[in-house]
Design an enzyme around this catalytic site. Structure first.
Site, short mmCIF file in Angstrom:
data_model
loop_
_atom_site.label_atom_id
_atom_site.label_comp_id
_atom_site.label_asym_id
_atom_site.label_seq_id
_atom_site.Cartn_x
_atom_site.Cartn_y
_atom_site.Cartn_z
N SER B 123 1.97 5.12 3.21
CA SER B 123 2.67 4.48 2.10
C SER B 123 1.77 4.29 0.89
O SER B 123 2.26 4.08 -0.22
CB SER B 123 3.25 3.13 2.54
OG SER B 123 2.23 2.19 2.70
N LYS B 160 -0.12 -2.88 0.21
CA LYS B 160 0.65 -2.46 -0.97
C LYS B 160 -0.03 -2.96 -2.24
O LYS B 160 -0.90 -3.83 -2.20
CB LYS B 160 2.07 -3.05 -0.92
CG LYS B 160 2.97 -2.54 0.21
CD LYS B 160 3.45 -1.14 0.00
CE LYS B 160 4.36 -0.69 1.15
NZ LYS B 160 3.63 -0.61 2.44
#
Lengths: 204, 204
Positions: B123, B160
């Site tokens: 990701s 993230k």
DNA sequence: AAAAATACTGAATATATGTACAGTATAATA
DNA sequence: TATTATACTGTACATATATTCAGTATTTTT
């Protein structure tokens, strides 16, 4: 041990980094090349000053007969130089490209390694190698297809995937759509494998 | 790496001892002197054999341009745990989550840090963070927009980009088109910032 | 103010060094 | 059996390299 001047320190650093990278000391001409001097005597006088002050010893008459006298951790010091990857120009050791050194255990990566290479550009971005990342480079010519290698053609140094097509042709493949493969015909061009990547270090 | 013959081993030993003693590699003539050869070509052929077998590298044309391919071992400094990024459960220092430890200097990254987090998934691929990479994590809640954070929602831990929209809303942004932003409304959901990335380590 | 150290350029040279070529001989391999 | 790798001696030579000499200029020390 007397005081060292900043220029003499540059020369001393140059010698140590040169040894770390190549495995043997530089010549006067090598030092000139690294530091931009135009006369071998510039290096000579600095060397004599460093010898006089006790930082190095010089074997008279012997080529590359420079030995660094280091009281601290001279033998297996865990200091690894960071060498800048320059797109063009003198091969990787230009003094102005050397940031500093990193102290790090020798068994830090799965394989042992010799120096850190600071990455320029994004040609290996899809392999997770970003600008200013530090690649741990192991000096070796024993590379296999799929290895990430540090290759030198003339004076240009690049980091790419290694892919030997046949006995005469090697392809250097970037990991970025925006870049083209480099096809090297060994019969007409020289390719020097500086080493291969055995790891990566990124500092935010 | 092919088999080494006893004579080649003698030559290799000679080179290493010479370097240890003088600080620089021997010439062909030096090797002859040490081992009793009478022709520099005796040393030359041994060197070429050692090069061919991968024990040394020889810089063409350079005097004393011999470099031993090899490396000794020794290390010190601190131990940092590697923690697996598990889908469920927070990356705590619980013994069962610790895969192993890495020895590494304290000031290795620009900021000090607490542990390594082993990355699962892609990701954050466009930020150069690949599967199995080790993120150096500093435990802190003092994070700013653009920081790469280790965040926990319920029992799910992710890495993230941090982006605070306003006092009530935080967005967690992946660096990969195939993934969606995670919008967290702090009035209805809990978000726990475990820490932030201060570096990255990859071992091939 | 004079002397010494630092920091260079530039040219010249003796020699240190890598390396090719021509041989000889034995052991290992295909 | 032919071929290749190993293990040398000996000669020769182009060039890589250390090193000296002659200058110039600035800074530091005495």
């Amino acid at each position: 041990m007397k005081e060292i001047t900043s220029q003499q320190q540059r020369v001393l650093d140059c010698i140590q980094i040169y040894i770390k990278k190549t495995g043997f000391p530089p010549t006067r001409a090598d030092i000139c090349r690294e530091l931009g001097f135009k006369s071998p005597n510039s290096a000579e006088t600095h060397l004599r000053a460093l010898e006089k002050k006790g930082f190095i010893s010089i074997e008279s008459g012997a080529s590359r007969g420079i030995s660094v006298i280091n009281g601290e951790s001279q033998n297996d010091s865990n200091e690894y130089p960071i060498i800048g990857l320059v797109a063009a120009g003198s091969p990787t050791l230009a003094q102005e490209n050397i940031e500093k050194t990193i102290s790090c255990p020798e068994s830090f990566f799965d394989s042992d390694f010799d120096y850190f290479l600071k990455v320029k550009g994004l040609s290996m971005k899809d392999a997770g190698i970003m600008e200013d990342d530090l690649i741990a480079v192991k000096k070796t010519t024993d590379v296999r297809n799929g290895d990430i290698v540090i290759a030198r053609m003339d004076d240009e140094v690049t980091v790419k995937y290694f892919n030997r097509k046949n006995s005469k042709v090697i392809e250097l493949e970037p990991a970025n759509e925006d870049f083209e493969n480099i096809v090297v015909d060994l019969e007409h061009e020289q390719l020097h494998i500086e080493g291969k990547s055995v790891g990566l270090l990124r500092r935010n």
